[in-house]
Design a protein around this motif. Structure first.
Motif, mmCIF file in Angstrom:
data_model
loop_
_atom_site.group_PDB
_atom_site.id
_atom_site.type_symbol
_atom_site.label_atom_id
_atom_site.label_comp_id
_atom_site.label_asym_id
_atom_site.label_seq_id
_atom_site.Cartn_x
_atom_site.Cartn_y
_atom_site.Cartn_z
ATOM 1 N N ASP A 52 0.811 -1.218 0.000
ATOM 2 C CA ASP A 52 0.000 0.000 0.000
ATOM 3 C C ASP A 52 0.844 1.268 0.000
ATOM 4 N N ASN A 53 2.170 1.106 0.175
ATOM 5 C CA ASN A 53 3.029 2.291 0.251
ATOM 6 C C ASN A 53 3.408 2.850 -1.115
ATOM 7 N N TYR A 54 2.961 2.212 -2.197
ATOM 8 C CA TYR A 54 3.226 2.703 -3.543
ATOM 9 C C TYR A 54 1.927 3.120 -4.223
ATOM 10 N N VAL A 55 1.953 4.254 -4.888
ATOM 11 C CA VAL A 55 0.887 4.622 -5.817
ATOM 12 C C VAL A 55 1.268 4.055 -7.182
ATOM 13 N N ILE A 56 0.377 3.281 -7.787
ATOM 14 C CA ILE A 56 0.674 2.674 -9.088
ATOM 15 C C ILE A 56 -0.182 3.340 -10.159
ATOM 16 N N VAL A 57 0.498 4.028 -11.062
ATOM 17 C CA VAL A 57 -0.168 4.679 -12.192
ATOM 18 C C VAL A 57 0.037 3.783 -13.406
ATOM 19 N N ALA A 58 -1.027 3.115 -13.832
ATOM 20 C CA ALA A 58 -0.948 2.139 -14.924
ATOM 21 C C ALA A 58 -1.352 2.813 -16.226
ATOM 22 N N VAL A 59 -0.378 3.104 -17.072
ATOM 23 C CA VAL A 59 -0.624 3.793 -18.344
ATOM 24 C C VAL A 59 -0.845 2.742 -19.423
ATOM 25 N N ASN A 60 -2.090 2.623 -19.874
ATOM 26 C CA ASN A 60 -2.420 1.576 -20.834
ATOM 27 C C ASN A 60 -2.200 2.029 -22.269
ATOM 28 N N TYR A 61 -1.618 1.121 -23.054
ATOM 29 C CA TYR A 61 -1.370 1.406 -24.464
ATOM 30 C C TYR A 61 -1.972 0.298 -25.316
ATOM 31 N N GLY A 62 -2.911 0.659 -26.165
ATOM 32 C CA GLY A 62 -3.364 -0.251 -27.218
ATOM 33 C C GLY A 62 -4.556 -1.121 -26.923
ATOM 34 N N ASP A 63 -5.110 -1.091 -25.700
ATOM 35 C CA ASP A 63 -6.259 -1.943 -25.391
ATOM 36 C C ASP A 63 -7.557 -1.145 -25.430
ATOM 37 N N LYS A 64 -8.646 -1.812 -25.781
ATOM 38 C CA LYS A 64 -9.963 -1.190 -25.738
ATOM 39 C C LYS A 64 -10.415 -1.068 -24.286
ATOM 40 N N ASP A 65 -11.310 -0.124 -24.043
ATOM 41 C CA ASP A 65 -11.746 0.154 -22.672
ATOM 42 C C ASP A 65 -12.334 -1.074 -21.989
ATOM 43 N N ASP A 66 -13.121 -1.888 -22.728
ATOM 44 C CA ASP A 66 -13.748 -3.047 -22.093
ATOM 45 C C ASP A 66 -12.721 -4.090 -21.673
ATOM 46 N N VAL A 67 -11.603 -4.185 -22.443
ATOM 47 C CA VAL A 67 -10.524 -5.108 -22.062
ATOM 48 C C VAL A 67 -9.859 -4.623 -20.789
ATOM 49 N N VAL A 68 -9.587 -3.318 -20.717
ATOM 50 C CA VAL A 68 -8.969 -2.747 -19.521
ATOM 51 C C VAL A 68 -9.884 -2.925 -18.315
ATOM 52 N N GLU A 69 -11.194 -2.680 -18.485
ATOM 53 C CA GLU A 69 -12.146 -2.822 -17.387
ATOM 54 C C GLU A 69 -12.171 -4.246 -16.847
ATOM 55 N N SER A 70 -12.121 -5.224 -17.737
ATOM 56 C CA SER A 70 -12.159 -6.625 -17.283
ATOM 57 C C SER A 70 -10.921 -6.978 -16.482
ATOM 58 N N ILE A 71 -9.781 -6.420 -16.847
ATOM 59 C CA ILE A 71 -8.541 -6.683 -16.115
ATOM 60 C C ILE A 71 -8.593 -6.025 -14.740
ATOM 61 N N ILE A 72 -9.096 -4.794 -14.693
ATOM 62 C CA ILE A 72 -9.167 -4.069 -13.428
ATOM 63 C C ILE A 72 -10.118 -4.766 -12.457
ATOM 64 N N SER A 73 -11.209 -5.282 -12.969
ATOM 65 C CA SER A 73 -12.241 -5.865 -12.104
ATOM 66 C C SER A 73 -11.904 -7.258 -11.600
ATOM 67 N N SER A 74 -10.927 -7.923 -12.234
ATOM 68 C CA SER A 74 -10.586 -9.288 -11.829
ATOM 69 C C SER A 74 -9.401 -9.264 -10.871
ATOM 70 N N GLY A 75 -9.665 -9.588 -9.594
ATOM 71 C CA GLY A 75 -8.596 -9.596 -8.603
ATOM 72 C C GLY A 75 -8.508 -8.277 -7.876
ATOM 73 N N ASN A 76 -7.982 -8.306 -6.671
ATOM 74 C CA ASN A 76 -7.949 -7.108 -5.833
ATOM 75 C C ASN A 76 -6.892 -6.100 -6.255
ATOM 76 N N GLY A 77 -5.735 -6.596 -6.695
ATOM 77 C CA GLY A 77 -4.596 -5.710 -6.914
ATOM 78 C C GLY A 77 -4.848 -4.603 -7.909
ATOM 79 N N ALA A 78 -5.433 -4.947 -9.059
ATOM 80 C CA ALA A 78 -5.595 -3.952 -10.118
ATOM 81 C C ALA A 78 -6.569 -2.849 -9.736
ATOM 82 N N GLN A 79 -7.452 -3.116 -8.780
ATOM 83 C CA GLN A 79 -8.401 -2.091 -8.356
ATOM 84 C C GLN A 79 -7.702 -0.944 -7.641
ATOM 85 N N LYS A 80 -6.460 -1.162 -7.219
ATOM 86 C CA LYS A 80 -5.685 -0.112 -6.562
ATOM 87 C C LYS A 80 -4.889 0.729 -7.561
#
Length: 351
Positions: free
Chosen positions: A273-301
């Motif tokens: 929790d001591n790191y802010v993670i700024v994930a800059v996405n390149y080349g994926d459609k929004d729905d693909v990114v959303e599915s990755i973010i929603s699966s698992g706890n880590g990406a939601q941060k």
């Protein structure tokens, strides 16, 4: 105009004449490509039956010539490459050696016996590359590529006076160009040497500028602020507002280039929790990114943002040259680490 002539015909005068032993002419594929305009192919010729005599006529500009056999055309390094210049006749003498086309060029100060010797010594690396490519063993293919580049680079370093060094240097990576170009001692001779030298000088200036720009965002440099939008909300995002006074990671990523890196980054986020993670996405459609973010706890941060937003290209600001790329920032905004690829070892070093 490019033509291939059988052995029954006399060989006319032209820019390039010669022969390739060990293959029939109907197995040969000959391509020409303007130097400095990579990816542009002028011609691809499938020769008709007859002896493997090569004849290229009426060149209008210096070109790189590639001769390969249809049976080995899938191996980039199995072919025989050289440069031809209008009005400067070159004679090809090539043969098939252990599945690789090797040859020499007479009539040019650039390609002589040195060229044939170096390319003959390169056969084991070229074979290794071809075999690894066929078996889809990327690690072995990369090693063979690096070994071949290292061998040619060593020639450049030890033969600064050879025009052949300038030719090899055109095809080597940035580090070789920046290091070796200033040491070259080639006299301006024939048109071919002058043309290669001119292209090499231009590339050196570009690569040197790129190196200088990369240093500014390498370890020890300061972060570059940017404004873009979040995914999927589309809200305004300003980097400095999110990371100020905190440890942060800028993670350049894409689902299209994932070898388990995304899951490793998810685990890291869930455990740190001591790191802010700024994930800059390149080349994926929004729905693909959303599915990755929603699966698992880590990406939601993660703070997930777009790489391209209007006229902004975040990756270009940080001179990203491979994916995934991680840039680690200290609370005062200093870049403390930078890497391509997300290994467990690298992430462990950040905890």
């Amino acid at each position: 105009m490019i033509a291939l002539l059988g052995s029954c015909a006399s060989i006319p005068e032209g820019d390039v004449v010669g022969s390739v032993e060990g293959v029939h002419s109907d197995e040969l594929i000959i391509r020409t490509m303007p130097i400095g305009r990579f990816g542009v192919r002028l011609d691809t010729i499938s020769p008709y039956n007859g002896e493997s005599v090569v004849f290229i006529d009426s060149l209008v500009e210096p070109v790189e010539v590639s001769i390969t056999a249809r049976s080995i055309s899938g191996n980039d390094f199995a072919r025989f490459n050289f440069v031809a210049v209008p009005g400067s006749k070159s004679v090809v003498k090539a043969e098939m050696v252990d599945g690789i086309i090797v040859g020499s060029i007479e009539g040019s100060s650039v390609f002589g016996e040195d060229f044939k010797k170096v390319e003959t010594d390169a056969i084991p690396f070229k074979k290794a590359y071809g075999e690894a490519n066929e078996l889809k063993r990327d690690a072995d293919k990369n090693k063979a590529f690096e070994d071949l580049a290292k061998m040619r680079g060593e020639y450049v370093k030890t033969h600064p006076e050879s025009p052949l060094s300038a030719y090899y240097l055109l095809g080597l990576n940035r580090d070789y160009v920046v290091e070796c170009y200033p040491t070259l001692k080639i006299q301006s001779g024939d048109l071919l040497t002058q043309f290669i030298g001119s292209n090499l000088e231009s590339r050196y200036k570009q690569e040197k500028q790129a190196v200088d720009e990369l240093k500014a965002v390498s370890v020890g440099g300061k972060y570059v602020d940017f404004e873009t939008t979040t995914i999927p909300e589309g809200n305004k995002f300003v980097l400095s507002e999110v990371i100020e006074g905190k440890k942060a990671i800028i993670y350049f990523w894409g689902k299209w280039c994932d070898g388990g890196d995304i899951e490793r980054m998810k685990r890291f986020a869930s455990e740190n929790d001591n790191y802010v993670i700024v994930a800059v996405n390149y080349g994926d459609k929004d729905d693909v990114v959303e599915s990755i973010i929603s699966s698992g706890n880590g990406a939601q941060k993660w703070k997930v943002v777009r790489n391209n937003d209007k006229k902004i290209n975040v990756a270009s600001k940080y001179k990203v040259e491979g994916y995934p790329c991680i840039i680690v920032l200290s609370p005062d905004g200093t870049i403390t680490n930078r890497a391509i690829g997300v290994s467990d070892e690298f992430l462990s070093s950040l905890k």
